[in-house]
Structure formats: structure tokens, C-alpha cells
Design a protein around this motif. Structure first.
Motif, PDB file in Angstrom:
ATOM      1  N   GLN A   6       0.788  -1.191   0.100  1.00  0.00           N
ATOM      2  CA  GLN A   6       0.053   0.071   0.032  1.00  0.00           C
ATOM      3  C   GLN A   6       0.629   1.320  -0.038  1.00  0.00           C
ATOM      4  OE1 GLN A   6      -3.364  -0.454   2.671  1.00  0.00           O
ATOM      5  NE2 GLN A   6      -4.334   1.538   1.875  1.00  0.00           N
ATOM      6  N   ASN A   7       2.024   1.238   0.823  1.00  0.00           N
ATOM      7  CA  ASN A   7       2.854   2.347   0.903  1.00  0.00           C
ATOM      8  C   ASN A   7       3.530   2.590  -0.401  1.00  0.00           C
ATOM      9  OD1 ASN A   7       2.211   2.975   3.181  1.00  0.00           O
ATOM     10  ND2 ASN A   7       4.043   1.615   4.412  1.00  0.00           N
ATOM     11  N   LEU A   8       3.986   1.480  -1.093  1.00  0.00           N
ATOM     12  CA  LEU A   8       4.660   1.560  -2.398  1.00  0.00           C
ATOM     13  C   LEU A   8       3.677   1.832  -3.533  1.00  0.00           C
ATOM     14  CD1 LEU A   8       7.282   0.976  -3.834  1.00  0.00           C
ATOM     15  CD2 LEU A   8       6.648  -1.463  -4.245  1.00  0.00           C
ATOM     16  N   ARG A   9       2.596   1.480  -3.522  1.00  0.00           N
ATOM     17  CA  ARG A   9       1.447   2.168  -4.508  1.00  0.00           C
ATOM     18  C   ARG A   9       1.197   3.696  -4.267  1.00  0.00           C
ATOM     19  NH1 ARG A   9      -4.709   1.165  -4.134  1.00  0.00           N
ATOM     20  NH2 ARG A   9      -4.450   2.727  -2.494  1.00  0.00           N
ATOM     21  N   ASP A  10       1.207   4.029  -3.099  1.00  0.00           N
ATOM     22  CA  ASP A  10       0.932   5.375  -2.649  1.00  0.00           C
ATOM     23  C   ASP A  10       2.209   6.058  -3.236  1.00  0.00           C
ATOM     24  OD1 ASP A  10      -1.302   4.697  -1.652  1.00  0.00           O
ATOM     25  OD2 ASP A  10      -0.839   5.040   0.384  1.00  0.00           O
ATOM     26  N   GLU A  11       3.546   5.674  -3.047  1.00  0.00           N
ATOM     27  CA  GLU A  11       4.670   6.408  -3.423  1.00  0.00           C
ATOM     28  C   GLU A  11       4.745   6.500  -4.976  1.00  0.00           C
ATOM     29  OE1 GLU A  11       8.156   4.803  -1.672  1.00  0.00           O
ATOM     30  OE2 GLU A  11       9.238   5.176  -3.414  1.00  0.00           O
ATOM     31  N   ILE A  13       2.236   6.565  -7.049  1.00  0.00           N
ATOM     32  CA  ILE A  13       1.332   7.311  -7.576  1.00  0.00           C
ATOM     33  C   ILE A  13       1.481   8.871  -7.301  1.00  0.00           C
ATOM     34  CG2 ILE A  13      -1.187   8.084  -6.988  1.00  0.00           C
ATOM     35  CD1 ILE A  13      -2.119   5.125  -6.736  1.00  0.00           C
ATOM     36  N   LEU A  14       2.241   8.991  -6.139  1.00  0.00           N
ATOM     37  CA  LEU A  14       2.450  10.367  -5.765  1.00  0.00           C
ATOM     38  C   LEU A  14       3.667  10.783  -6.659  1.00  0.00           C
ATOM     39  CD1 LEU A  14       2.243  12.639  -3.446  1.00  0.00           C
ATOM     40  CD2 LEU A  14       4.090  11.737  -2.450  1.00  0.00           C
ATOM     41  N   ARG A  15       4.509   9.887  -6.980  1.00  0.00           N
ATOM     42  CA  ARG A  15       5.717  10.097  -7.809  1.00  0.00           C
ATOM     43  C   ARG A  15       5.494  10.634  -9.115  1.00  0.00           C
ATOM     44  NH1 ARG A  15       9.583   6.001  -7.034  1.00  0.00           N
ATOM     45  NH2 ARG A  15      10.096   6.710  -5.090  1.00  0.00           N
ATOM     46  N   SER A  16       4.478   9.863  -9.624  1.00  0.00           N
ATOM     47  CA  SER A  16       4.241   9.784 -10.984  1.00  0.00           C
ATOM     48  C   SER A  16       3.327  10.885 -11.304  1.00  0.00           C
ATOM     49  CB  SER A  16       3.718   8.364 -11.279  1.00  0.00           C
ATOM     50  OG  SER A  16       2.321   8.178 -10.784  1.00  0.00           O
ATOM     51  N   GLY A  17       2.514  11.528 -10.175  1.00  0.00           N
ATOM     52  CA  GLY A  17       1.441  12.293 -10.593  1.00  0.00           C
ATOM     53  C   GLY A  17       0.071  11.646 -11.378  1.00  0.00           C
ATOM     54  N   VAL A  18       0.099  10.192 -11.307  1.00  0.00           N
ATOM     55  CA  VAL A  18      -0.930   9.798 -12.325  1.00  0.00           C
ATOM     56  C   VAL A  18      -1.987   9.104 -11.140  1.00  0.00           C
ATOM     57  CG1 VAL A  18      -1.367   7.415 -13.416  1.00  0.00           C
ATOM     58  CG2 VAL A  18       0.732   8.871 -14.167  1.00  0.00           C
ATOM     59  N   ASN A  19      -3.031   9.565 -11.747  1.00  0.00           N
ATOM     60  CA  ASN A  19      -4.399   8.838 -11.144  1.00  0.00           C
ATOM     61  C   ASN A  19      -5.036   7.881 -11.993  1.00  0.00           C
ATOM     62  OD1 ASN A  19      -6.810   8.583  -9.780  1.00  0.00           O
ATOM     63  ND2 ASN A  19      -7.626  10.448  -9.971  1.00  0.00           N
ATOM     64  N   PRO A  20      -4.664   6.432 -11.393  1.00  0.00           N
ATOM     65  CA  PRO A  20      -5.090   5.379 -12.074  1.00  0.00           C
ATOM     66  C   PRO A  20      -6.628   5.315 -12.029  1.00  0.00           C
ATOM     67  CG  PRO A  20      -3.823   4.826 -10.061  1.00  0.00           C
ATOM     68  CD  PRO A  20      -3.744   6.233 -10.280  1.00  0.00           C
ATOM     69  N   VAL A  90       7.383   3.044 -11.436  1.00  0.00           N
ATOM     70  CA  VAL A  90       7.817   1.729 -11.080  1.00  0.00           C
ATOM     71  C   VAL A  90       8.965   1.136 -11.285  1.00  0.00           C
ATOM     72  CG1 VAL A  90       6.774  -0.797 -11.181  1.00  0.00           C
ATOM     73  CG2 VAL A  90       5.305   0.993 -11.538  1.00  0.00           C
ATOM     74  N   ARG A  91       9.516   1.736 -12.225  1.00  0.00           N
ATOM     75  CA  ARG A  91      10.979   1.340 -12.844  1.00  0.00           C
ATOM     76  C   ARG A  91      11.877   2.004 -11.857  1.00  0.00           C
ATOM     77  NH1 ARG A  91      11.280   2.688 -18.297  1.00  0.00           N
ATOM     78  NH2 ARG A  91      11.751   4.650 -17.852  1.00  0.00           N
ATOM     79  N   LEU A  92      11.385   3.178 -11.566  1.00  0.00           N
ATOM     80  CA  LEU A  92      12.157   3.882 -10.314  1.00  0.00           C
ATOM     81  C   LEU A  92      12.308   3.002  -8.835  1.00  0.00           C
ATOM     82  CD1 LEU A  92      14.151   6.249  -9.535  1.00  0.00           C
ATOM     83  CD2 LEU A  92      12.138   7.618  -9.288  1.00  0.00           C
TER      84      LEU A  92
END
Ligand code: SF4
Ligand code: SF4
Length: 130
Positions: A6-11, A13-20, A90-92
Motif C-alpha cells: 500500500q505504501n509502495l503504491r501510494d509512493e 502514484i505520488l511520484r508519477s502524478g498519475v491517477n489510475p 515503477v521502474r524507479l
């Protein structure tokens, strides 16, 4: 989904600026992707898997390195989701988990040949040195 994912997903999403959540699963991003045949997971799958927190398969997949960062999926998306930014984030995350850069400047000269386009070097640094 466990706390770590969950933390990784939040990170991501935050880093990419994408709202899936904006994705309507039309598949146009994957239909236009020039690396489609090379990628185990396609751009629309990155979006849906990050959204659901199913991130571990993405972290382990070569798809991260098959993406050409061409942004065709970004141009094509009718919802402005920008899947390429998610692939990049995700790559990062994968590279940071591995805890090491994979390409250092002094490694480049030995890799060069006459057919190597400059764009490949720039792209390699984008992918492997964060
Ligand atoms: S940026 Fe990557 S995922 Fe998007 S269309 Fe290009 S190769 Fe495919
Ligand atoms: S083109 Fe956009 S809305 Fe359609 S599946 Fe891809 S990310 Fe989702």
C-alpha cells in the motif's frame, strides 16, 4: 494488500502524478504501444495493477526496461491517465529497491559501437541511474 504494498503504491502514484482511477480500461494505450510485443505487462495493465496494488509482478518484470519512454500511450489516452509516467515510477521503485545504480558513466565507453544511437545512451541513463 499489505501495508508495504500500500505504501509502495501510494509512493508510485505520488511520484508519477498519475491517477489510475481515471482509467476506463479502453486499452488504447496498449494498442498504440510500439513495445507491445516485447512487454509482458502492457501500459493498461500497469495502470490497473498499480490501482489494485498488484505491484510485485511489475517490479520483477522486464517490461520496465522494454518500455521505450516514447509517450505514445500518453498521447493516445482519452482520459489523460499518462501510463508512461506510471511505468517510469515503477521502474524507479524497482531500481531503488535493488539499492544500486546499474549504469555508471565510466562503463559507457566499452559499450559503444558505431551503430549505437545517442538516444540509446540518454535513454539508458534515464532507466538505470536513478
Ligand atoms: S511510453 Fe512505454 S508503455 Fe507507453 S507507448 Fe511508449 S513504449 Fe509503450
Ligand atoms: S488509454 Fe487511458 S483510459 Fe484507456 S486503458 Fe489506457 S490508461 Fe486507461
Amino acid at each position: 494488500m499489505n501495508n508495504k504494498m500500500q505504501n509502495l503504491r501510494d509512493e508510485i502514484i505520488l511520484r508519477s502524478g498519475v491517477n489510475p482511477s481515471k482509467c476506463m480500461a479502453c486499452g488504447k494505450c496498449s494498442a498504440t504501444c510500439p513495445a507491445y510485443n516485447e512487454m509482458e505487462y502492457h501500459p493498461h495493465q500497469f495502470v490497473s495493477m498499480v490501482k489494485s496494488g498488484d505491484i510485485e509482478p511489475l517490479l520483477a518484470s522486464d517490461s520496465l526496461y522494454k518500455c521505450l519512454t516514447c509517450f505514445a500511450c500518453v498521447d493516445r489516452c482519452p482520459r489523460g491517465v499518462e501510463p508512461a509516467k506510471l511505468v517510469e515510477a515503477v521502474r524507479l521503485a524497482a531500481i531503488r529497491q535493488q539499492g544500486a545504480n546499474h549504469l555508471k558513466p565510466d562503463m559507457v565507453p566499452d559499450m559503444l559501437d558505431d551503430d549505437m544511437p545517442q538516444q540509446a545512451i540518454v535513454s539508458a541513463f534515464r532507466k538505470y541511474t536513478k
